[in-house]
Design a protein around this motif. Structure first.
Motif, PDB file in Angstrom:
ATOM      1  N   VAL A  90       0.862  -1.109  -0.050  1.00  0.00           N
ATOM      2  CA  VAL A  90      -0.049  -0.134  -0.118  1.00  0.00           C
ATOM      3  C   VAL A  90       0.715   1.344   0.043  1.00  0.00           C
ATOM      4  O   VAL A  90       0.599   2.221  -0.826  1.00  0.00           O
ATOM      5  CB  VAL A  90      -1.060   0.181   1.167  1.00  0.00           C
ATOM      6  CG1 VAL A  90      -1.674   1.523   1.268  1.00  0.00           C
ATOM      7  CG2 VAL A  90      -2.049  -0.964   1.287  1.00  0.00           C
ATOM      8  N   MET A  91       1.943   1.254   1.073  1.00  0.00           N
ATOM      9  CA  MET A  91       2.838   2.510   0.860  1.00  0.00           C
ATOM     10  C   MET A  91       3.692   2.724  -0.497  1.00  0.00           C
ATOM     11  O   MET A  91       3.568   3.603  -0.775  1.00  0.00           O
ATOM     12  CB  MET A  91       3.658   2.204   2.187  1.00  0.00           C
ATOM     13  CG  MET A  91       4.692   3.532   2.188  1.00  0.00           C
ATOM     14  SD  MET A  91       3.873   5.025   2.809  1.00  0.00           S
ATOM     15  CE  MET A  91       3.220   4.310   4.452  1.00  0.00           C
ATOM     16  N   ALA A  92       4.284   1.494  -0.750  1.00  0.00           N
ATOM     17  CA  ALA A  92       4.825   1.590  -2.236  1.00  0.00           C
ATOM     18  C   ALA A  92       4.154   1.912  -3.273  1.00  0.00           C
ATOM     19  O   ALA A  92       4.410   2.892  -4.074  1.00  0.00           O
ATOM     20  CB  ALA A  92       5.625   0.264  -2.508  1.00  0.00           C
ATOM     21  N   VAL A  93       2.839   1.686  -3.443  1.00  0.00           N
ATOM     22  CA  VAL A  93       1.932   2.021  -4.556  1.00  0.00           C
ATOM     23  C   VAL A  93       1.469   3.424  -4.344  1.00  0.00           C
ATOM     24  O   VAL A  93       1.627   4.175  -5.480  1.00  0.00           O
ATOM     25  CB  VAL A  93       0.691   1.205  -4.668  1.00  0.00           C
ATOM     26  CG1 VAL A  93      -0.428   1.783  -5.565  1.00  0.00           C
ATOM     27  CG2 VAL A  93       0.913  -0.384  -5.073  1.00  0.00           C
ATOM     28  N   ALA A  94       1.286   3.930  -3.089  1.00  0.00           N
ATOM     29  CA  ALA A  94       0.796   5.226  -3.066  1.00  0.00           C
ATOM     30  C   ALA A  94       2.332   6.230  -3.253  1.00  0.00           C
ATOM     31  O   ALA A  94       1.761   7.286  -3.924  1.00  0.00           O
ATOM     32  CB  ALA A  94       0.243   5.482  -1.517  1.00  0.00           C
ATOM     33  N   ILE A  95       3.167   5.769  -3.054  1.00  0.00           N
ATOM     34  CA  ILE A  95       4.374   6.880  -3.194  1.00  0.00           C
ATOM     35  C   ILE A  95       4.832   6.628  -4.704  1.00  0.00           C
ATOM     36  O   ILE A  95       4.747   7.835  -5.429  1.00  0.00           O
ATOM     37  CB  ILE A  95       5.751   6.373  -2.346  1.00  0.00           C
ATOM     38  CG1 ILE A  95       5.405   6.512  -0.949  1.00  0.00           C
ATOM     39  CG2 ILE A  95       7.114   6.931  -2.884  1.00  0.00           C
ATOM     40  CD1 ILE A  95       6.548   5.742  -0.266  1.00  0.00           C
ATOM     41  N   ARG A  96       4.694   5.529  -5.350  1.00  0.00           N
ATOM     42  CA  ARG A  96       4.831   5.620  -6.753  1.00  0.00           C
ATOM     43  C   ARG A  96       3.830   6.323  -7.734  1.00  0.00           C
ATOM     44  O   ARG A  96       4.239   6.906  -8.586  1.00  0.00           O
ATOM     45  CB  ARG A  96       4.982   3.944  -7.380  1.00  0.00           C
ATOM     46  CG  ARG A  96       6.218   3.439  -6.906  1.00  0.00           C
ATOM     47  CD  ARG A  96       6.403   1.892  -7.104  1.00  0.00           C
ATOM     48  NE  ARG A  96       6.171   1.846  -8.415  1.00  0.00           N
ATOM     49  CZ  ARG A  96       5.753   0.531  -9.032  1.00  0.00           C
ATOM     50  NH1 ARG A  96       5.481  -0.485  -8.367  1.00  0.00           N
ATOM     51  NH2 ARG A  96       5.997   0.328 -10.345  1.00  0.00           N
ATOM     52  N   LEU A 172      15.762  13.535 -12.137  1.00  0.00           N
ATOM     53  CA  LEU A 172      15.658  12.100 -12.049  1.00  0.00           C
ATOM     54  C   LEU A 172      14.493  11.678 -13.143  1.00  0.00           C
ATOM     55  O   LEU A 172      13.779  12.551 -13.486  1.00  0.00           O
ATOM     56  CB  LEU A 172      15.062  11.979 -10.558  1.00  0.00           C
ATOM     57  CG  LEU A 172      16.072  12.440  -9.351  1.00  0.00           C
ATOM     58  CD1 LEU A 172      15.110  12.161  -8.246  1.00  0.00           C
ATOM     59  CD2 LEU A 172      17.228  11.432  -9.424  1.00  0.00           C
ATOM     60  N   GLY A 173      14.598  10.438 -13.234  1.00  0.00           N
ATOM     61  CA  GLY A 173      13.703   9.779 -14.039  1.00  0.00           C
ATOM     62  C   GLY A 173      12.641   8.993 -13.478  1.00  0.00           C
ATOM     63  O   GLY A 173      12.437   8.940 -12.352  1.00  0.00           O
ATOM     64  N   ARG A 174      11.928   8.053 -14.495  1.00  0.00           N
ATOM     65  CA  ARG A 174      10.944   7.071 -13.842  1.00  0.00           C
ATOM     66  C   ARG A 174      11.384   6.300 -12.633  1.00  0.00           C
ATOM     67  O   ARG A 174      10.604   5.679 -11.788  1.00  0.00           O
ATOM     68  CB  ARG A 174      10.185   6.361 -14.943  1.00  0.00           C
ATOM     69  CG  ARG A 174       9.178   7.294 -15.624  1.00  0.00           C
ATOM     70  CD  ARG A 174       8.643   6.390 -16.867  1.00  0.00           C
ATOM     71  NE  ARG A 174       7.797   7.192 -17.782  1.00  0.00           N
ATOM     72  CZ  ARG A 174       6.675   7.239 -17.561  1.00  0.00           C
ATOM     73  NH1 ARG A 174       5.956   6.657 -16.423  1.00  0.00           N
ATOM     74  NH2 ARG A 174       5.788   7.896 -18.510  1.00  0.00           N
ATOM     75  N   THR A 175      12.854   5.787 -12.848  1.00  0.00           N
ATOM     76  CA  THR A 175      13.220   4.790 -12.038  1.00  0.00           C
ATOM     77  C   THR A 175      13.087   5.316 -10.450  1.00  0.00           C
ATOM     78  O   THR A 175      13.228   4.529  -9.565  1.00  0.00           O
ATOM     79  CB  THR A 175      14.608   4.380 -12.553  1.00  0.00           C
ATOM     80  OG1 THR A 175      15.446   5.551 -12.410  1.00  0.00           O
ATOM     81  CG2 THR A 175      14.473   3.736 -13.823  1.00  0.00           C
ATOM     82  N   ALA A 176      13.165   6.666 -10.151  1.00  0.00           N
ATOM     83  CA  ALA A 176      13.146   7.268  -8.890  1.00  0.00           C
ATOM     84  C   ALA A 176      12.009   6.826  -8.130  1.00  0.00           C
ATOM     85  O   ALA A 176      12.133   6.825  -6.827  1.00  0.00           O
ATOM     86  CB  ALA A 176      13.489   8.716  -9.218  1.00  0.00           C
ATOM     87  N   ASP A 177      10.747   6.449  -9.082  1.00  0.00           N
ATOM     88  CA  ASP A 177       9.714   6.484  -8.171  1.00  0.00           C
ATOM     89  C   ASP A 177       9.814   5.043  -7.346  1.00  0.00           C
ATOM     90  O   ASP A 177       9.457   5.072  -6.076  1.00  0.00           O
ATOM     91  CB  ASP A 177       8.465   5.953  -9.211  1.00  0.00           C
ATOM     92  CG  ASP A 177       8.226   7.198  -9.930  1.00  0.00           C
ATOM     93  OD1 ASP A 177       8.955   8.171  -9.985  1.00  0.00           O
ATOM     94  OD2 ASP A 177       7.287   7.137 -10.867  1.00  0.00           O
ATOM     95  N   ALA A 178      10.320   3.791  -7.794  1.00  0.00           N
ATOM     96  CA  ALA A 178      10.433   2.468  -7.239  1.00  0.00           C
ATOM     97  C   ALA A 178      11.603   2.768  -6.404  1.00  0.00           C
ATOM     98  O   ALA A 178      11.473   2.224  -5.155  1.00  0.00           O
ATOM     99  CB  ALA A 178      10.667   1.380  -8.206  1.00  0.00           C
TER     100      ALA A 178
END
Length: 204
Positions: A90-96, A172-178
């Motif tokens: 849940v935390m990871a999805v919300a952040i991403r 930063l790019g998309r990889t920064a999300d994960a």
């Protein structure tokens, strides 16, 4: 008569929405201080006097657009994670998802950054309340460390705003999300390998 009234209300709702959208765009582009009522009405393509039929002051429309936008983001995160059982996911999805808005709606992302940089603590209270809720759920489920919950919540918020700002600047790019999501999960007590695996799962 009912039809006329309905049309009038529809028109008012549409005009208000245009004013809010204009204010949100202007804040995202130049910050809170740069916005004027004249700018808002010009962007919304309505008369200057029309503004006062909906908002008493500039501060009033700024407050309204902030509440609407923050609630929209928080509710979108809640909807995305509603079917997930693991508090860590849940935390990871919300952040991403929050960081991903840079690619889908950069104007909105810029607005969120301005909210995060504001000195008014109430501006992002809705998001912080949800982060606190999600962290506490993780603690209760035995997924997160119970120590320093209040501090960690602030650190999560600060990290998300900082990365969002860096993405908007092209640093930063998309990889920064994960990567950000994984780092937060480690901060919350998960092993690095597990945190990385959860942070790189397919989004719902």
């Amino acid at each position: 008569m009912a039809t006329v009234t309905g049309r009038r209300e529809t028109k008012r709702t549409a005009t208000r929405a245009r004013l809010l959208q204009a204010a949100r765009e202007l804040i995202g582009e130049g910050g809170f201080d740069a916005v004027t009522i004249a700018d808002v009405t010009d962007r919304a393509e309505v008369g200057f006097g029309t503004f006062y039929g909906y908002f008493e002051t500039k501060d009033a429309i700024v407050r309204a657009v902030i509440v609407e936008a923050i609630e929209h983001l928080a509710e979108a995160n809640d909807a995305l994670t509603a079917q997930l059982d693991d508090p860590a996911e849940v935390m990871a999805v919300a952040i991403r998802h929050s960081l991903g808005i840079v690619h889908d709606d950069p104007v909105f992302a810029g607005f969120i950054v301005q909210v995060g940089l504001s000195a008014d603590d109430e501006l992002w209270n809705a998001l912080r309340q949800r982060m606190t809720r999600d962290v506490k759920r993780g603690v209760q489920a035995g997924r997160f460390s119970p120590e320093r919950v209040a501090v960690v919540v602030h650190m999560i918020g600060g990290s998300v705003f900082a990365v969002l700002r860096a993405k908007l600047r092209g640093e930063l790019g998309r990889t920064a999300d994960a990567h950000t999501a994984a780092s937060v999960l480690v901060l919350l007590g998960l092993p690095e390998e597990e945190a990385a695996e959860i942070a790189n799962r397919r989004l719902p």
